[in-house]
Design a protein around this motif. Structure first.
Motif, PDB file in Angstrom:
ATOM      1  N   PHE A  60      15.034  -1.275   0.155  1.00 38.71           N
ATOM      2  CA  PHE A  60      13.893  -0.492   0.690  1.00 38.71           C
ATOM      3  C   PHE A  60      14.926  -1.379   2.688  1.00 38.71           C
ATOM      4  O   PHE A  60      14.611  -2.156   1.868  1.00 38.71           O
ATOM      5  N   PHE A  76       9.425  11.552   8.485  1.00 41.00           N
ATOM      6  CA  PHE A  76       9.282  10.612   7.459  1.00 41.00           C
ATOM      7  C   PHE A  76      10.241   9.987   6.946  1.00 41.00           C
ATOM      8  O   PHE A  76      11.264  10.285   6.433  1.00 41.00           O
ATOM      9  N   CYS A  77       9.891   8.744   7.649  1.00 40.20           N
ATOM     10  CA  CYS A  77      12.103   7.667   6.608  1.00 40.20           C
ATOM     11  C   CYS A  77      11.384   7.059   6.044  1.00 40.20           C
ATOM     12  O   CYS A  77      10.628   5.411   5.957  1.00 40.20           O
ATOM     13  N   HIS A  78      11.202   8.059   4.884  1.00 38.11           N
ATOM     14  CA  HIS A  78      10.945   6.985   3.451  1.00 38.11           C
ATOM     15  C   HIS A  78      11.639   6.346   3.905  1.00 38.11           C
ATOM     16  O   HIS A  78      13.126   5.790   3.408  1.00 38.11           O
ATOM     17  N   SER A  82      16.055   7.916  -1.709  1.00 31.37           N
ATOM     18  CA  SER A  82      15.361   8.141  -0.945  1.00 31.37           C
ATOM     19  C   SER A  82      15.396   9.492   0.527  1.00 31.37           C
ATOM     20  O   SER A  82      14.993  10.673   0.778  1.00 31.37           O
ATOM     21  N   TRP A  83      16.681   8.935   0.967  1.00 30.16           N
ATOM     22  CA  TRP A  83      16.374   9.695   2.352  1.00 30.16           C
ATOM     23  C   TRP A  83      17.337  10.414   2.864  1.00 30.16           C
ATOM     24  O   TRP A  83      16.737  11.915   3.411  1.00 30.16           O
ATOM     25  N   SER A 137      13.855  12.844   2.897  1.00 30.75           N
ATOM     26  CA  SER A 137      12.753  13.017   3.997  1.00 30.75           C
ATOM     27  C   SER A 137      12.366  13.696   4.195  1.00 30.75           C
ATOM     28  O   SER A 137      13.125  14.823   4.992  1.00 30.75           O
ATOM     29  N   PHE A 185       5.893   5.107   8.500  1.00 31.68           N
ATOM     30  CA  PHE A 185       7.432   5.528   9.268  1.00 31.68           C
ATOM     31  C   PHE A 185       7.476   6.874   9.533  1.00 31.68           C
ATOM     32  O   PHE A 185       8.441   7.438   9.415  1.00 31.68           O
TER      33      PHE A 185
END
Length: 465
Positions: A297, A369-371, A376-377, A380, A458
């Motif tokens: 993360f 939305f910067c997960h 998952s990038w 996003s 985020f």
């Protein structure tokens, strides 16, 4: 009637929810209503200071007139409920309808958090269930000759407790009364009104009525560059941020730029920073940024919000009771959440609040939305929106969000958040699910979407043209 709690000889029962008011919607979390016992002509008139007089010099103001309390029923409402939430937003919606219909006045009805209105000056539908008759607690609360001495004492104590609670809530209502810059007359209740009642030795709150008002537009019209729901100008004492005589740190002293350790003990945050801006003697607006670093993360986080001083201390608290920051004269700040040990930077300068005008936000924006999950990038969501100013305190946003190559429409109206009469750089709206959607602006070109005041996010956006 509220369900009775088991009654003992030594204490009053636990109070139940307000009787006669609809249950709160589970979708939107709102603070508990501030209730008061103020009726009709007894309502407090909004004060008009010298600043307000100067601000309104040469222009006629509208008026808000109390039409009293009227009975209301859950299963057969006299007026349809049009919204739930902020009375300022409700008044603006009524004003918009009045302007569109060419009407000079309309009806506004408030019952708890539920609000109704009509843009027809002659609408009397609120009277359908009759005038509400107040039942104020008094005397021994219905003690009879058959009661023994203990029963009489318990009923007398219940009546005294009801009167005490009614006085406390009337005071809180006066402190939280909603006033408007373009309208004079009575103030509007925040969260509606309820009445304390006594049944034997049982104390409960009753809210099976609505408070009704007539809203009349200013004869000279409204300024199109001003939001009709804005509060009146603040007095100089409410804007003062300088030295204090009570030994506490002033908000001017604690303003500035703060930073924290690169990696906080026990917290996987790096590059922590906080900007503090004064909002009067006892409020501050903060903007925090950091980066979550706890592989897998990893991602930036931002939080904006307003915090209010705990009386008699150098501790500031936001609406969430566990989120507090305590400032010290040596330039340190101790926060209870996130990275907690901040130190004012040596190059930091004192800050003053700079109000971001919604008209300066107009233009094209890009966001993401910067997960925080690295895997998952690539998925996003990205945002492409356009903001159009409606006035100094409102803007409309429309555009698209691209998620998994699917375009999702975005639209909504955002309104500036005022806290205790102070403007902030937070703009509130609701998302597609009806939940609060806060946009906090560091400046006219940078914003973050917060799920709530001082809640980390985020989601970031920058103005690109």
């Amino acid at each position: 009637r509220a369900s009775r709690a088991s009654r003992g000889d030594a204490a009053l029962p636990v109070l139940e929810p307000v009787v006669g008011q609809p249950e709160a919607s589970p979708v939107e979390e709102l603070p508990a209503p501030v209730l008061g016992v103020v009726v009709g002509e007894g309502m407090e008139a909004a004060p008009r200071g010298q600043e307000m007089e100067r601000a309104n010099e040469g222009t006629a103001r509208g008026s808000i007139e109390s039409l009293g309390r009227w009975n209301e029923k859950d299963d057969d409402p006299a007026m349809p409920i049009k919204m739930r939430g902020d009375v300022r937003v409700a008044l603006v919606k009524l004003v918009d309808e009045l302007v569109q219909n060419g009407a000079s006045s309309g009806i506004l009805a408030i019952r708890g958090w539920y609000i109704s209105w009509s843009a027809s000056p002659d609408d009397t539908s609120y009277q359908r269930h009759g005038v509400y008759e107040s039942r104020e607690p008094a005397g021994e609360a219905g003690a009879t000759e058959a009661d023994d001495e203990v029963a009489r004492l318990k009923k007398a104590l219940a009546a005294a407790e009801a009167l005490k609670r009614a006085a406390e809530e009337a005071k809180r209502r006066a402190e939280n009364a909603t006033r408007f810059a373009d309208f004079e007359g009575v103030t509007l209740p925040s969260g509606g009104e309820c009445e304390w009642r006594v049944d034997g030795d049982y104390v409960y709150r009753f809210g099976g009525f609505m408070s009704v008002y007539r809203v009349t537009l200013p004869s000279g019209g409204l300024d199109p560059d001003k939001w009709a729901g804005r509060p009146p100008p603040l007095a100089p004492a409410d804007l003062y941020t300088g030295p204090r005589s009570d030994g506490l740190l002033s908000t001017e002293e604690i303003s500035g730029e703060y930073s924290a350790a690169c990696i906080c003990a026990g917290c996987p945050w790096i590059c922590n920073s906080m900007t503090v801006v004064p909002l009067g003697p006892d409020m501050i607006e903060t903007w925090r940024t950091c980066c979550l670093f706890c592989p897998p993360f990893i991602g930036p986080i931002v939080a904006g919000g307003v915090q209010t001083r705990n009386p008699g201390t150098n501790t500031f608290r936001d609406p969430h009771p566990s989120k507090i920051v305590t400032f010290s004269a040596d330039g340190t700040a101790r926060a209870t959440q996130g990275c907690g040990n901040f130190k004012k930077r040596r190059t930091s300068q004192k800050r003053t609040f700079q109000k971001v005008d919604a008209r300066d936000l107009a233009g094209n924006w890009r966001g993401c939305f910067c997960h925080p999950l690295v895997y998952s990038w690539p998925f996003s969501p990205v945002f492409c929106t356009t903001k159009t100013a409606l006035n100094e305190d409102q803007y409309e946003e429309s555009g698209r969000c691209c998620f998994l190559c699917l375009p999702i429409p975005i639209s909504g109206t955002h309104t500036r958040v005022y806290v205790n009469g102070h403007p902030t750089n937070g703009f509130d709206s609701t998302n597609c699910c009806g939940a609060p959607d806060f946009h906090w602006h560091r400046d006219p070109g940078c914003a973050a979407q917060n799920p709530g005041s001082n809640a980390g996010s985020f989601i970031f956006a920058k103005k690109v043209g």
